[in-house]
Design a protein around this motif. Sequence first.
Motif, PDB file in Angstrom:
ATOM      1  N   ASP A  30      20.942  57.085  13.574  1.00  0.00           N
ATOM      2  CA  ASP A  30      20.201  57.931  12.643  1.00  0.00           C
ATOM      3  C   ASP A  30      21.151  58.809  11.825  1.00  0.00           C
ATOM      4  N   PHE A 217       6.561  55.537   9.993  1.00  0.00           N
ATOM      5  CA  PHE A 217       7.727  54.657   9.864  1.00  0.00           C
ATOM      6  C   PHE A 217       7.430  53.520   8.881  1.00  0.00           C
ATOM      7  N   PHE A 243      13.678  56.623  10.010  1.00  0.00           N
ATOM      8  CA  PHE A 243      13.558  56.891  11.440  1.00  0.00           C
ATOM      9  C   PHE A 243      12.880  58.226  11.753  1.00  0.00           C
TER      10      PHE A 243
END
Length: 285
Positions: A30, A217, A243
């Motif tokens: 991420d 998402f 994410f």
Amino acid sequence: MTLRERLGAVTPFFAARAFALGNLAFLGVDILLAHAANDFALAVEWLPVVFSVVAPLLLLPGLVSGRLWARTRAVDVAVALGSIGVGVAGMILHLHSAFFERQSLHDLVYTAPFVAPLSYVGLGLLVLLNRMEEPTGPAWASWVVMLALGGSVGNLGLSLLDHAQNGFFSAMEWVPVVTAAFGTSFLLVAMLRPARGFLWLTLGMMGVQSAVGVLGFALHVLANLRHTHAPLRDQVIYGAPIFAPLLFADISVLAAIGMWGLMRNVAHAQGSLGVGSLAHASKEG
């Protein structure tokens, strides 16, 4: 041992340890995308990525082997303290990027998300908790729920700040804010009054949160793919953070682990009470 027997042997304590390891690893991915947006302008931006590669490797032996778990306490404590340090330093650096200079609401909304690095703090505290508190005792599960509550508060703040950047262009963008607010309220009550019935109700709320996260998402991915003129790499890095919505599901999983532990405590207490009542009755008889 069959797969069913292996799954039946899984405990909330093991699930919490696996959760911490998996999340530390995933945070690296991420952050790699997040910091790629400015091409890692500062060398220190590589620090959380490197930490997220090393930390799970250090935690893995203790997770897969009970014998190694007993011998790696110092390693786990070092990982926990390192994770907390990375999180606090990241929060300060994110705030220092603009907010500390002008301290305006505009800079709080449009600067680097200062809440995001605190994920490392939460995971560090979870690793530390697993080493300091007896998992079968009454306090461990409550602490896990408290960590999930802290994550839910942070998620509520992130949802507000992220969607405020485009002025809540779509009414759908209020859904995660409202869901996070309800989820936070449910977790607070579940932590303070862990009645079995309300714990099941809170698990249902966590299921709703997870669904919102998966839906978010999908919506973020679709929003990025609409820009067909841009390369796929740019769509992923500079578009809506794909994410970020999954944090709803992530927090829900941690909360479910804590409530699983609380339910076991309630069941154990009720069983002990029943045994005590029977013993008392037999003495009277």
